[in-house]
Write an enzyme that holds these catalytic residues in place. Structure first.
Site, PDB file in Angstrom:
ATOM      1  N   SER A  41      -4.810   7.704  -1.541  1.00 54.89           N
ATOM      2  CA  SER A  41      -4.669   6.751  -0.633  1.00 54.89           C
ATOM      3  C   SER A  41      -3.213   6.675   0.028  1.00 54.89           C
ATOM      4  O   SER A  41      -2.774   7.669   0.686  1.00 54.89           O
ATOM      5  CB  SER A  41      -4.693   5.167  -1.322  1.00 54.89           C
ATOM      6  OG  SER A  41      -5.079   4.108  -0.209  1.00 54.89           O
ATOM      7  N   ASP A 166     -11.623   5.261   0.444  1.00 56.69           N
ATOM      8  CA  ASP A 166     -10.269   5.206  -0.169  1.00 56.69           C
ATOM      9  C   ASP A 166     -10.393   6.152  -1.547  1.00 56.69           C
ATOM     10  O   ASP A 166     -11.255   5.921  -2.490  1.00 56.69           O
ATOM     11  CB  ASP A 166      -9.881   3.841  -0.482  1.00 56.69           C
ATOM     12  CG  ASP A 166      -8.418   3.755  -0.809  1.00 56.69           C
ATOM     13  OD1 ASP A 166      -7.861   4.669  -1.518  1.00 56.69           O
ATOM     14  OD2 ASP A 166      -7.888   2.791  -0.531  1.00 56.69           O
TER      15      ASP A 166
END
Length: 290
Positions: A41, A166
């Site tokens: 991320s 993500d």
């Protein structure tokens, strides 16, 4: 200073990474290098900025860019571009001739292995992108975008017909320790964006997530599984710390949340990260040299 036996592992957390950006900047300023670098991320942005040896962009990505009106916000969200406008952040802003250019030549001249984790939205599979997967700047930044794509708040990222969200939803829960261990590393400097005592609570209403992600049921599954995955990785990190195999950095305080775009708060977060890094630096060096 080269520490080829150590992996640098970086957690995501959106704009909370303004705090750990200070850690990365200090490592760059001191000329520290590692045998492996990985992030998930927002930690993937740290990864590529560290490997391009760019302390300015390391801070800019989580502090200075908040001043850019194109980065996002609720207006962007209501226009359908996402709370964070990911095509702009990852596919326009890093290009040559912009205010936030990424030094791809310096990045590609390096040889340090790295991994950036993303999650396939269609299968829930964790995918780690590495040096062999990035052939040019546009491809690299699309992979960083994939790793960073917060469900709901950012538009799904597509690479070669595959949808990604993500990497924090993947098998590690958001900290790519598993990837470093899989690549053979046994010693770790880990930069985290949650307090030492933080563990995730179970999802209270999984049925709501399943309805919200009817198009991507594997994303709902991953969101529901994430607390257990994150907590398992956290416990593993704490055990490695006890064994002397990991140096863990936990923020002592956190003045921002993952979506904070207030520049003054982000500056404060970075400054607090600098202060804490200064206090812990000698301990880092003792660990790395051991």
């Amino acid at each position: 200073m080269q520490f080829a036996d150590t992996a640098l592992v970086m957690e995501g957390g959106g704009m909370r990474n303004s705090y750990t950006a200070a850690c990365v900047s200090r490592l760059l300023a001191e000329g520290v290098s590692f045998g492996w670098v990985g992030g998930i991320s927002a930690g993937s942005s740290h990864t590529v900025n560290f490997l391009s040896q760019d302390p300015f962009r390391t801070k800019e990505a989580f502090v200075g860019m908040s001043l850019d009106p194109h980065i996002g916000g609720w207006g962007s969200f209501l226009r359908g571009r996402g709370y964070f406008d990911s095509p702009y952040i990852y596919e326009q802003a890093p290009m040559p001739g912009t205010e936030h250019p990424f030094d791809y030549a310096r990045f590609s001249a390096g040889s340090t292995p790295y991994r950036m984790g993303a999650t396939r939205a269609d299968t829930g599979e964790t995918v780690y992108f590495g040096r062999d997967d990035a052939g040019d700047l546009a491809t690299l930044m699309k992979q960083v975008r994939a790793s960073s794509t917060m469900p709901v708040f950012m538009r799904t990222t597509w690479i070669d017909g595959v949808p990604y969200v993500d990497g924090a939803l993947g098998s590690s829960g958001g900290v790519p320790l598993e990837a470093a261990e899989s690549d053979g590393f046994e010693k770790f400097l880990v930069l985290l964006t949650r307090p030492r005592d933080y563990f995730k609570e179970p999802v209270s209403r999984p049925q709501v997530l399943r309805r919200a992600f009817r198009r991507w049921p594997k994303v709902a599954d991953a969101l529901i599984a994430r607390p257990a995955r994150y907590n398992a990785t956290k416990r593993r990190l704490l055990e490695l710390e006890k064994q002397g195999h990991a140096q863990l950095f936990f923020p002592e305080t956190m003045p921002v949340n993952s979506r904070d775009l207030n520049t003054s708060r982000l500056e404060r977060s970075y400054a607090l990260g600098e202060e804490q890094t200064d206090r812990e630096w000698d301990g880092w060096m003792r660990f790395l040299a051991s």
